[in-house]
Design an enzyme around this catalytic site. Sequence first.
Site, PDB file in Angstrom:
ATOM      1  CG  PHE A 129      42.112  35.661  38.505  1.00  7.79           C
ATOM      2  CD1 PHE A 129      40.824  35.673  39.036  1.00  7.79           C
ATOM      3  CD2 PHE A 129      42.800  36.868  38.412  1.00  7.79           C
ATOM      4  CE1 PHE A 129      40.249  36.868  39.473  1.00  7.79           C
ATOM      5  CE2 PHE A 129      42.231  38.054  38.844  1.00  7.79           C
ATOM      6  CZ  PHE A 129      40.949  38.052  39.378  1.00  7.79           C
ATOM      7  CG  ASP A 215      45.777  36.997  31.807  1.00  4.87           C
ATOM      8  OD1 ASP A 215      46.654  37.853  32.076  1.00  4.87           O
ATOM      9  OD2 ASP A 215      44.704  36.894  32.433  1.00  4.87           O
ATOM     10  CE  LYS A 245      47.618  41.240  39.481  1.00  2.29           C
ATOM     11  NZ  LYS A 245      46.826  40.211  38.835  1.00  2.29           N
TER      12      LYS A 245
END
Length: 408
Positions: A129, A215, A245
């Site tokens: 993702f 990532d 995040k």
Amino acid sequence: MISPVMPVYAPAPVRPVKGRGSWLYEDDGTAWLDVVGGVAVNALGHCAPVLVEALNRQSEQLWHVGNGLQISGQRELAERLVASTFADTVFFANSGTEAVECAIKTARRYHAQKGASERVDIIGFDGAFHGRTFAALNAAGNKAYLDGFGPLMPGFRHAAFDDREAWERLIADPRAAAVIVEPVQGEGGARALDFAGLQHLRQICTRHGVLLIYDEVQSGMGRTGRLFAHQWVADAEPHIMAIGKALGGGFPVSACLATAEVAAGMAVGSHGSTFGGNPLAMAVALAAFDEISREETLSSARDRSEQLRAGLDAIMRRHPGVVLEIRGRGLLVGVQMVVGNKDFIRLAREFNLLVTGGGDNVVRLLPALTITEDDVSELLARFEKTCIAAQRFMAGAAAAAAAAAAAA
Ligand SMILES: *Cc1c(COP(=O)(O)O)cnc(C)c1O
């Protein structure tokens, strides 16, 4: 009639109005143990005093000016990120998917500048993702998220997480520009690539002149007990890394890090952002960075991870009919379930425990790095109560199915 809020989410029936540490509170005082943290965002818990202070102080000085003027916090945060990683330079953005977008653009531009403009392919992994913009969606290749949004973009290829021969074949292709991978998959169900796998990936990238993009939007900023997950592994550094995040501890901010050589093509005008790296974001992210990167924070996260895993292992042994496997790294924990993970998440709410899901029927636990020993004990107690409820739920469902079959 459509909801005035575009109905792309299905929020749980919980409406927190206040948060402190690992706890959320509703208007009527109902308390919830939060082991989601806005999906690995609130690494320092809710309303960490250092973040509140940084935000309040900056909010009285300057909110926004745009990147046409100098923003002092950018240089300070970039210097800290550079000093603690492989990278030489940093681009600031607002969300994980934008950081990924910058990573992909940086990789392609690097090859174009070297005269290898045929090198455009980005190689992603199944179960990955990377966010919701077009390039990020195409890099992950998750069909469910691409459906109905027009043609797939050219220049993206995919390999299975476990199929090392497939990686090697795609990386050896002369059109390959970069590999993008999460050292520990988050949404994919807390699946960690083993250390040898990461080293192998770096080696074959180096051999074929292909760039390696990590990532670490979810796995980074202390989540695994090191500042970045790949830093557990020797000789497996990337050329480019996307983070986000927890970077702002709850304030929207992200970054794309790169080596000097690889970022050489990212000249004035090649990329940009209105909000990226604005003064408010930088003030909070600097405070978050200093707090998360402290050895005390990281070692506490490692201790709590051991406590949590030991407790979950014991629960798995006591409830083999509910729990199949514990996976992940540090405080990015996945519990693979026998019962449907959505059912488990719903049942956990009966014990005021908030957990989230992931691929492979996993229940994901993403506690604050600063969660206390007592709160981990409380989390384990509520998790086990949920396992008992899940056992009962499955027995009930099986009995209902048998009754329906008998009646038919
Ligand atoms: C959450 C996430 C993203 C996307 O971040 P947004 O801020 O939602 O755009 C990208 N990559 C990984 C690994 C993530 O977990």
